[in-house]
Write an enzyme that holds these catalytic residues in place. Structure first.
Site, short mmCIF file in Angstrom:
data_model
loop_
_atom_site.label_atom_id
_atom_site.label_comp_id
_atom_site.label_asym_id
_atom_site.label_seq_id
_atom_site.Cartn_x
_atom_site.Cartn_y
_atom_site.Cartn_z
N TYR A 64 0.93 -1.13 -0.04
CA TYR A 64 -0.07 -0.19 0.00
C TYR A 64 0.96 1.34 0.08
CZ TYR A 64 -3.29 3.65 1.80
OH TYR A 64 -3.89 4.77 2.32
N GLY A 113 1.22 -7.59 -0.75
CA GLY A 113 1.23 -6.73 -2.00
C GLY A 113 0.73 -7.26 -3.14
N PHE A 132 9.89 -1.06 3.13
CA PHE A 132 8.45 -1.18 3.76
C PHE A 132 8.14 -2.79 3.98
CE2 PHE A 132 8.41 2.51 0.79
CZ PHE A 132 7.85 3.56 1.17
N ALA A 133 8.65 -3.57 3.49
CA ALA A 133 8.37 -4.80 3.64
C ALA A 133 8.10 -5.41 5.23
CB ALA A 133 9.15 -6.01 2.82
N TYR A 173 3.83 -5.93 17.47
CA TYR A 173 4.07 -5.30 16.26
C TYR A 173 4.82 -3.99 16.82
CZ TYR A 173 3.28 -1.59 12.61
OH TYR A 173 3.44 -0.74 11.81
N PHE A 228 2.30 7.59 11.78
CA PHE A 228 0.97 7.66 12.19
C PHE A 228 0.03 6.75 11.51
CE2 PHE A 228 1.66 9.46 16.58
CZ PHE A 228 3.11 9.83 16.34
N ASN A 229 -1.40 7.09 11.29
CA ASN A 229 -1.97 6.11 10.46
C ASN A 229 -2.01 6.65 9.05
OD1 ASN A 229 -2.89 5.76 13.31
ND2 ASN A 229 -4.49 4.53 12.49
N ARG A 268 -10.48 -3.03 20.82
CA ARG A 268 -9.61 -3.92 20.37
C ARG A 268 -8.22 -4.26 20.92
NH1 ARG A 268 -8.11 -2.55 13.92
NH2 ARG A 268 -6.69 -1.23 14.82
N GLY A 288 -4.65 -4.09 22.13
CA GLY A 288 -3.42 -3.36 21.77
C GLY A 288 -3.48 -2.02 21.31
N1 UDP Z 1 -11.07 0.93 14.07
C1 UDP Z 1 -12.51 0.63 14.40
N2 UDP Z 1 -13.22 -0.05 13.27
C2 UDP Z 1 -12.66 -0.66 12.18
C3 UDP Z 1 -11.08 -0.43 12.15
C4 UDP Z 1 -10.45 0.31 13.17
O1 UDP Z 1 -13.05 1.18 15.13
O2 UDP Z 1 -13.21 -1.43 11.49
C5 UDP Z 1 -10.45 1.77 15.03
C6 UDP Z 1 -9.25 1.18 15.53
O3 UDP Z 1 -9.45 0.63 16.79
C7 UDP Z 1 -8.23 2.35 15.73
C8 UDP Z 1 -8.63 3.03 14.65
O4 UDP Z 1 -10.08 2.81 14.01
O5 UDP Z 1 -8.50 2.81 17.11
C9 UDP Z 1 -7.52 3.10 13.36
O6 UDP Z 1 -7.37 1.64 13.22
P1 UDP Z 1 -6.68 1.01 12.03
O7 UDP Z 1 -6.74 -0.43 12.09
O8 UDP Z 1 -7.34 1.67 10.59
O9 UDP Z 1 -5.22 1.44 12.12
P2 UDP Z 1 -4.11 1.33 13.20
O10 UDP Z 1 -4.58 2.45 14.20
O11 UDP Z 1 -4.57 -0.23 13.85
O12 UDP Z 1 -2.88 1.35 12.69
#
Ligand code: UDP
Length: 323
Positions: free
Chosen positions: A11, A36, A73-74, A141, A169-170, A276, A278
Site C-alpha cells: 500500500y 502486496g 517497507f516490507a 508489532y 502515524f495512520n 480491540r 493493543g
Molecule cells: N477501528 C475501528 N473499526 C474498524 C477498524 C479500526 O473502530 O473497522 C479503529 C481502531 O480501533 C483504531 C482506529 O480505528 O482505533 C484506526 O485503526 P486502523 O486499523 O485503521 O489503524 P491502526 O491504528 O491499527 O494502525
C-alpha cells in the site's frame, strides 16, 4: 538515485515507487506478494519477486540492483494480528529485516530509510508525541519495529550505514493510481468506504469508552503521498535518526465515519464493539522535527481531503487489484 524498495507492491510502497518514478529515479521493487499485489508495482520499476527470509537471495538481489538507497517497507503491520501470532512479527520484521541489513552492508548501500511506527511509543505519557517520548510498545508489532530501529543505530555506528526511521502515524488515502487493498481488510477508512459502496452493511467501532471526547480512539491520519515525499527527501539527505510522520491533527473514529458520510452521501451504519486488544486511546504526532529537518510539508491535513482520495480510488477499483 538508484533505489531498491522492499514491499514496493504494498500500500505505502506502491505510492512511494510512483513518486520516485515520477521524479525520474531508477527503482527496483523486491516483494514476496504476500500482502502486496503485482498490479500495484509501477510498470516503470524493475520487479523481483522474492522474500527477505532468504538471506542469500536477498544479498544477491541487493548486490545486483546495487542501489544507493534502500527503502524498507516490507513488513507485517497489524496490531491485532501481532497480539495473536507474535512469532510472525518478530520473524518478518526483525529476522528478515536483519537479512536485509546484512545485504546492505555487503553491497555498500549508502542509506536505508525504514518504515517504523508510532506503535513503538505504546501509551504515550503526553500528546502530541515527540520523538523523545519514551518508547514502551504495548503490542508485538510495535516491539518488532522498535528492535529494528535499534539494529539500525548499531549498523550505522559500526558499518557507517546511514539510516532514517520514520515513525508513521495512520497511513491513509490513495494516489491517482494506487490505493489500499488488503486481502483481509482491518483498517478503518477502507472498511467504512465498503459500506458506502454497499459491499457491506455496516462497519465496526472498536471501543466507545476510551478517555477521549466522544469515547472512540483518536488517530493522526497521514496521506501516503505525504509519506512518499518524506521518504524521498530522507533518501536524498545525509540525515541519521528517527522522525515522526503525522500531520499533528487527531480525529476520532466517529469523526472519520462522519467525514465519510458527508463525502460519499451514504448513511454509514455502525456496530459498537469492545475495544480491540493493543489499541492505545490517542496517538497524535508532533511532526515538527521531520518538517524542519527535511523541509517536508504534508499537503493533506483535513480528513475530508484524505478520505476523498481514498473514495475516488475505491470507486474506480471496487474490487481492488486484480491480482
Ligand atoms: N477501528 C475501528 N473499526 C474498524 C477498524 C479500526 O473502530 O473497522 C479503529 C481502531 O480501533 C483504531 C482506529 O480505528 O482505533 C484506526 O485503526 P486502523 O486499523 O485503521 O489503524 P491502526 O491504528 O491499527 O494502525
Amino acid at each position: 538515485m538508484n533505489v531498491l524498495v522492499t514491499g514496493g507492491a504494498g500500500y505505502i510502497g506502491s505510492a512511494c515507487v510512483q513518486e520516485l518514478i515520477e521524479q525520474n529515479h531508477t527503482v527496483t521493487v523486491f516483494d514476496n506478494l504476500s500482502e502486496g499485489h503485482r498490479a500495484a508495482v509501477h510498470p516503470a520499476a524493475n520487479f523481483v519477486e522474492g522474500c527477505l527470509n532468504q538471506a542469500e537471495q536477498s544479498k544477491d538481489v541487493v548486490g545486483r540492483a546495487a542501489p544507493e538507497v534502500v527503502i524498507h517497507f516490507a513488513a507485517s503491520a497489524l496490531v491485532e494480528e501481532s497480539m495473536k501470532v507474535p512469532g510472525k512479527y518478530f520473524g518478518n520484521n526483525v529476522a528478515n529485516g536483519l537479512n536485509l541489513l546484512n545485504a546492505c552492508v555487503q553491497a555498500q548501500v549508502r542509506k536505508i530509510v525504514f518504515s517504523s511506527t508510532c506503535a513503538t511509543y505504546g501509551i504515550p505519557d503526553r500528546i502530541p508525541i515527540s520523538e523523545d517520548t519514551p518508547q514502551q510498545p504495548i503490542n508485538p508489532y510495535g516491539e518488532s519495529k522498535l528492535i529494528f530501529e535499534k539494529m539500525l543505530r548499531w549498523f550505522h555506528e559500526i558499518h557507517g550505514l546511514q539510516y532514517v526511521a520514520f515513525r508513521y502515524f495512520n497511513a491513509c488515502g490513495a494516489t491517482d493510481r494506487f490505493g489500499e487493498h488488503h486481502r483481509i481488510e482491518t483498517h478503518l477508512i477502507p472498511n467504512v468506504l465498503k459500506v458506502a459502496l454497499k459491499q457491506q452493511t455496516s462497519c465496526k467501532i472498536f471501543g466507545t469508552d476510551y478517555p477521549t471526547t466522544d469515547g472512540t480512539c483518536v488517530r493522526d491520519y497521514i496521506h501516503i503521498k505525504d509519506l512518499a515525499t518524506a521518504h524521498i527527501l530522507a533518501s536524498q539527505s545525509n540525515l541519521n535518526g528517527c522522525y515522526n510522520l503525522g500531520t499533528g491533527k487527531g480525529y476520532s473514529v466517529r469523526e472519520v465515519i462522519a467525514a465519510c458520510e458527508l463525502l460519499t452521501g451514504a448513511k454509514i451504519a455502525v456496530e459498537e464493539h469492545d475495544r480491540r486488544p493493543g489499541d492505545p486511546p490517542k496517538l497524535v504526532a508532533a511532526p515538527s522535527q521531520a518538517i524542519n529537518a527535511l523541509n517536508w510539508h504534508p499537503e493533506f491535513i483535513a480528513i475530508e481531503r484524505i478520505v476523498d482520495t481514498a473514495w475516488q480510488w475505491h470507486k474506480a477499483h471496487p474490487n481492488g487489484y486484480p491480482h
